[in-house]
Design a protein around this motif. Sequence first.
Motif, PDB file in Angstrom:
ATOM      1  N   MET A 126       0.871  -1.295  -0.001  1.00 54.01           N
ATOM      2  CA  MET A 126      -0.117   0.187   0.055  1.00 54.01           C
ATOM      3  C   MET A 126       0.789   1.171   0.056  1.00 54.01           C
ATOM      4  O   MET A 126       1.696   1.367   0.846  1.00 54.01           O
ATOM      5  CB  MET A 126      -0.849   0.036   1.471  1.00 54.01           C
ATOM      6  N   SER A 127       0.570   2.193  -0.959  1.00 53.74           N
ATOM      7  CA  SER A 127       1.493   3.397  -1.147  1.00 53.74           C
ATOM      8  C   SER A 127       1.337   4.265   0.059  1.00 53.74           C
ATOM      9  O   SER A 127       0.182   4.182   0.926  1.00 53.74           O
ATOM     10  CB  SER A 127       1.029   4.180  -2.329  1.00 53.74           C
ATOM     11  N   LYS A 128       1.991   5.267   0.408  1.00 51.14           N
ATOM     12  CA  LYS A 128       1.857   6.185   1.457  1.00 51.14           C
ATOM     13  C   LYS A 128       0.545   7.013   1.170  1.00 51.14           C
ATOM     14  O   LYS A 128      -0.145   7.229   2.012  1.00 51.14           O
ATOM     15  CB  LYS A 128       3.346   6.950   1.423  1.00 51.14           C
ATOM     16  N   GLU A 129       0.257   7.321  -0.041  1.00 53.88           N
ATOM     17  CA  GLU A 129      -1.181   8.255  -0.382  1.00 53.88           C
ATOM     18  C   GLU A 129      -2.172   7.338  -0.100  1.00 53.88           C
ATOM     19  O   GLU A 129      -3.150   8.023   0.513  1.00 53.88           O
ATOM     20  CB  GLU A 129      -0.856   8.560  -1.845  1.00 53.88           C
ATOM     21  N   ASP A 130      -2.282   6.209  -0.414  1.00 52.01           N
ATOM     22  CA  ASP A 130      -3.270   5.419  -0.054  1.00 52.01           C
ATOM     23  C   ASP A 130      -3.843   5.031   1.344  1.00 52.01           C
ATOM     24  O   ASP A 130      -4.672   5.124   1.856  1.00 52.01           O
ATOM     25  CB  ASP A 130      -3.017   3.761  -0.926  1.00 52.01           C
ATOM     26  N   LYS A 131      -2.513   4.958   1.904  1.00 54.83           N
ATOM     27  CA  LYS A 131      -2.415   4.839   3.465  1.00 54.83           C
ATOM     28  C   LYS A 131      -3.004   5.961   4.284  1.00 54.83           C
ATOM     29  O   LYS A 131      -4.013   5.835   5.168  1.00 54.83           O
ATOM     30  CB  LYS A 131      -1.037   4.624   3.795  1.00 54.83           C
ATOM     31  N   LEU A 132      -2.708   7.264   3.722  1.00 55.92           N
ATOM     32  CA  LEU A 132      -3.418   8.330   4.293  1.00 55.92           C
ATOM     33  C   LEU A 132      -4.901   8.544   3.846  1.00 55.92           C
ATOM     34  O   LEU A 132      -5.689   9.067   4.887  1.00 55.92           O
ATOM     35  CB  LEU A 132      -2.528   9.660   3.769  1.00 55.92           C
ATOM     36  N   ARG A 133      -5.357   8.005   2.961  1.00 58.10           N
ATOM     37  CA  ARG A 133      -6.681   7.937   2.596  1.00 58.10           C
ATOM     38  C   ARG A 133      -7.387   7.218   3.341  1.00 58.10           C
ATOM     39  O   ARG A 133      -8.395   7.306   4.085  1.00 58.10           O
ATOM     40  CB  ARG A 133      -7.027   7.848   0.995  1.00 58.10           C
ATOM     41  N   PHE A 134      -6.739   6.010   3.721  1.00 54.14           N
ATOM     42  CA  PHE A 134      -7.493   4.870   4.356  1.00 54.14           C
ATOM     43  C   PHE A 134      -7.519   5.344   5.839  1.00 54.14           C
ATOM     44  O   PHE A 134      -8.572   5.159   6.651  1.00 54.14           O
ATOM     45  CB  PHE A 134      -6.357   3.614   4.338  1.00 54.14           C
ATOM     46  N   ASP A 135      -6.396   6.094   6.380  1.00 53.24           N
ATOM     47  CA  ASP A 135      -6.659   6.367   7.897  1.00 53.24           C
ATOM     48  C   ASP A 135      -7.776   7.351   8.008  1.00 53.24           C
ATOM     49  O   ASP A 135      -8.243   7.050   8.909  1.00 53.24           O
ATOM     50  CB  ASP A 135      -5.187   6.981   8.098  1.00 53.24           C
ATOM     51  N   GLU A 136      -8.163   8.281   7.024  1.00 49.72           N
ATOM     52  CA  GLU A 136      -9.222   8.986   7.108  1.00 49.72           C
ATOM     53  C   GLU A 136     -10.716   8.256   7.591  1.00 49.72           C
ATOM     54  O   GLU A 136     -11.712   8.959   8.237  1.00 49.72           O
ATOM     55  CB  GLU A 136      -9.240   9.883   6.148  1.00 49.72           C
ATOM     56  N   CYS A 137     -10.601   7.135   6.906  1.00 48.83           N
ATOM     57  CA  CYS A 137     -11.795   6.450   7.090  1.00 48.83           C
ATOM     58  C   CYS A 137     -12.175   5.733   8.519  1.00 48.83           C
ATOM     59  O   CYS A 137     -13.163   5.350   8.855  1.00 48.83           O
ATOM     60  CB  CYS A 137     -11.971   5.301   6.142  1.00 48.83           C
ATOM     61  N   ASN A 138     -11.057   5.436   9.325  1.00 46.59           N
ATOM     62  CA  ASN A 138     -11.180   4.953  10.561  1.00 46.59           C
ATOM     63  C   ASN A 138     -11.813   3.444  10.475  1.00 46.59           C
ATOM     64  O   ASN A 138     -12.887   3.331  11.291  1.00 46.59           O
ATOM     65  CB  ASN A 138     -11.776   5.873  11.504  1.00 46.59           C
TER      66      ASN A 138
END
Length: 609
Positions: A126-138
Amino acid sequence: MSYGGEGVARMRVLQVVVLIVFGVIAARLAYIQLIDSKYEELARGNALRYEVQYPSRGEVFDRNGEYLVQSRECYDLMVIYREMDREGFDTTLFCQVTGLSHEGLVRELANARVRPRAPRMVMNYMSKEDKLRFDECNFAGFYTVYRTARQYPRKVGGNLLGYVGEVNSEMLRRYPSYQAGEYVGISGVESAYEPELRGKKGVKISEVDTHGAIKGSYMDGRFDSLPVPGKSIVCTIDARLQLFAEELMAGKVGAAVAIEPSTGEILMMVSSPTYDPDELVGRERGNNYMKMLGNKRQPLYNRAVRAKYPPGSTFKLVQGLIGLQEGVLRPTDLHVCHEGYQAGRRRMKCHSHASPLDLRFAVATSCNAYFCYVFRDILDNPKYGNVKEGYDAWKEYVESFGFGRKLGSDFLDERDGYVPDRGWYDRQYRGSWNSLTVISLAIGQDALGCTPLQLANLAAIVANRGYYYIPHIVKKVEGRDSLDRRFYERHYTKVDPKHFEPIVEGMWRGVNVGGTSMLARLEGLDVCGKTGTAENPRGRDHSTFLSFAPKDNPKIAISVYVENGGFGASAALPIASLLEEYYLTDTIRRPALLDYVRNMTINYPAYDR
């Protein structure tokens, strides 16, 4: 009275039973609290989360400091099934954010359900960008773990650098320190230097509530440990030369290897066809790997250290050196050649050239007949009791040049080639054979098999006039003052250095005066070379060429082998010559020759049908 006595007795028995039961319970509680830690660990497991902290894998540089392999940031997506909010879990949103298919998600969650308290990887890379978007969803129960993945700025050296893959069950049995889901070097440098590149894992312990939300670091991180990055490695490879060699070998099947004679450092190693190493990184790695596995030209197969080729006429150098050492040949000895060698009904053809000729001219013109005479004189030498003893002596000489055995390089998958022993011929001919029976060994044919690395090492041996350093791919490891001592030791052949001069002179004449290697001439560089055409029973002959330059204080020794390439001067020589020119002068001044190589078309029916 008797009735009352019975009641008292029963009461006492009941009291004793109660006391025993109470004692057992009390003892069990004491054991659980004071001795048995199982329940404490289970309770802690409910409150603590242990996250592995993976180290950055060591980076790899070329000899000039250019990146060959870098590590980039990526993440593993993990789930603890018990902590998921299964009722409010939005699978559609999850798949949109992560890019994971619905079928893949269902499969991974089913696997995670088997051990609901244990972390389970849902997806990797998982890329850093995808990881940041994923973290927003909790998403409850899901979290990410930092990793690094390989990337290749130059996109060269697939076979020599190797690749990284997930450990399999066999590796887990062999290396108990690894765990499922971890990555390990599979081949090439990645495998050979795995202990140095790997680094050391760390751990982060967090407190979580009953819903899986992280409350903070356990004991303020007292029991955490930081990962230790892997060590960087400086390769012996010249990245620019490697890139140019892969360009010249494109569309061909074979290998090219260049060595610095004074150190044994491998300057370039190409196995063709090769592959873009980035194709074996990321989520498409499995698909790309299977495509390569199904490719009949075998791009994953490192021909440079594993293929077993007949050396052809390049092996005449070894025959001449053995003859000189054995005293059955002098540089001035003349032999006739009437376009071949004739003995009884046995005839070996040769191309047209002046006759008779001496050793230097025989090397320059690659005369088959000359070296048939030399080979038979070696085996039939009267000082040996019979031809088989003469053959044993010949084989010992050949092995001292590094043939028929592994050279001991830092390639774990290096093969040893093949030099048949007398027992092999006894089985083939039921014990009845002589020097004429095996005459094709004189020109590097018969059962003889060599790796391209061994042939490049032969070029280095002649360049050094009799010795070599074990070829190696790594120049320096971070934190080490030196490499394994075996890479600094000289290995001498059984031939005295004085006997190399007429062979070197013959190779120089073949390029600069008049011979089969004249196309390799480079003004002012005193190139020495030897062509080879190896017979191929399954199609067009193989083309091979070995060379070194300059003649004195050589900087590069090279071997090129092109399957089905025809004459040595047709395919292998132009490639080797262009590589020498580029390495020694940093430019190419023969554009016509470059175009010839780039436009060269070779058919491979054995691979392509």
